[in-house]
Design an enzyme around this catalytic site. Structure first.
Site, PDB file in Angstrom:
ATOM      1  N   LYS A 127      -2.327  41.013  27.108  1.00 11.82           N
ATOM      2  CA  LYS A 127      -2.637  40.159  25.964  1.00 11.82           C
ATOM      3  C   LYS A 127      -3.617  39.066  26.385  1.00 11.82           C
ATOM      4  CE  LYS A 127       0.307  41.895  22.888  1.00 11.82           C
ATOM      5  NZ  LYS A 127      -0.090  42.402  21.558  1.00 11.82           N
ATOM      6  N   LYS A 240       0.878  51.734  14.705  1.00 10.51           N
ATOM      7  CA  LYS A 240       2.283  51.363  14.788  1.00 10.51           C
ATOM      8  C   LYS A 240       3.001  52.078  13.637  1.00 10.51           C
ATOM      9  CE  LYS A 240       1.803  46.813  16.965  1.00 10.51           C
ATOM     10  NZ  LYS A 240       0.466  47.059  17.556  1.00 10.51           N
TER      11      LYS A 240
END
Length: 336
Positions: A127, A240
């Site tokens: 990230k 997702k």
């Protein structure tokens, strides 16, 4: 588990709903609505309000009338019906699925990569977007040096970069030379595009980037507009499953396009994980890229993760039935 820190902020608590459907024949199915803050306006509170207003008995056709804005709830009800019908199971030919390890943001990523490398991981996701590009770029060089032989690194900005920051990242990646080949892709560097003009501009920027650019937030909450733009995207699409909405619509699109898809978690319990993994396993290209389910142990301490979903560099996917989820359902019903 530590709170997830991204460029969007700190995410300390996971909120969602697990739904249970049953029919007159005694069949039972479970599904999970797991909206992610910031990906849409959907919240567990809004999902719950819709369920409270719905009648106790509904036909399959009526269950499909959940508003499109509640995509995660639509997915949960779709999965529960698939489980009831005995269709929510992995293909027999799929034995193991490769997994990517999720690294924390900032300097902790270097030690975390070394630890996960010892555990056998070869693909890692970091990230970024919390510090300036020069600061994070010095960490990037350390991460690349720490990768195992043949290892790959994914960068995820969660749409937090501006045009100037993205340009700085591109300059830095160009300066890396051959070592940049270990970067599998850069995930959602810019905010989600809205409108045809914005989509065209993002596609143009992705086409000239020094590494492949993937979309994530840009395709969350599947819609006709998004799939029309996604089919022409030059890089991977991070999907997702828990955010898709209409599962049948997505499966039809996937069959027609053969897109480069990377399946990823939305931090679900084992109820949602099993459904997401089964959808991924049905993709003819599954295994070509590691799946982004690097936080499989998020709910282990709460008793909401089954042993079948233990974390590791590979996951042996096995068929699960409604009975396997009853203990987790009962824990939730008791308030854990």
């Amino acid at each position: 588990m530590r709170p997830l820190v991204t460029a969007r902020g700190v995410w300390p608590v996971r909120e969602g709903l697990v739904v249970r459907l049953s029919d007159a024949d005694g069949r039972v199915g479970f599904g999970e609505a797991a909206p992610i803050p910031g990906f849409s306006q959907e919240t567990p509170t809004r999902d719950y309000a819709w369920l409270r207003s719905a009648p106790d008995e509904m036909t399959p056709a009526e269950l499909r009338h959940v508003p499109e804005r509640l995509a995660c709830l639509r997915w949960a009800l779709f999965c529960a019906q698939e489980m009831m019908a005995g269709r929510l199971k992995p293909p027999a030919k799929v034995r193991k699925l490769p997994m990517a390890a999720l690294l924390p943001a900032g300097r902790a990523a270097v030690a975390a990569l070394a630890e996960r490398k010892k555990a056998g991981y070869c693909v890692f996701k970091w990230k970024i977007g919390l510090e300036s590009p020069p600061q994070e770029f010095s960490l990037l060089e350390k991460l690349l040096a720490e990768l195992p032989k043949g290892g790959r690194l994914r960068l995820d900005a969660n749409g937090a970069l501006g045009r100037r920051e993205w340009a700085a990242w591109c300059d830095g990646l160009n300066a890396l030379g051959p070592s940049a080949q270990a970067i599998e892709f850069f995930e959602q560097p810019l905010p989600s595009a809205t409108g045809t003009v914005a989509w065209r501009e993002q596609k143009r920027l992705a086409a000239v980037a020094p590494v492949p650019v993937a979309l994530d937030e840009g395709v969350a909450g599947w819609s006709n507009q998004k799939c029309a733009h996604a089919v022409r995207w030059p890089g991977p699409l991070v999907v997702k499953p828990s955010l898709l909405g209409d599962g049948e619509e997505f499966l039809h699109w996937r069959t027609k396009t053969g897109a480069d898809l990377v399946y990823s978690s939305a931090f679900e319990t084992s109820v949602g994980l099993q459904a997401a993994l089964c959808l991924a396993a049905g993709d003819p290209q599954v295994g070509r890229r590691a799946l982004g389910f690097g936080a499989l142990d998020a709910f282990a301490r709460d008793g909401l993760q089954l042993p079948a979903h233990a974390p590791g560099p590979t996951l042996a996917l096995r068929a699960l039935a409604a009975d396997d989820f009853l203990e987790a359902w009962n824990r939730l019903a008791r308030g854990i």
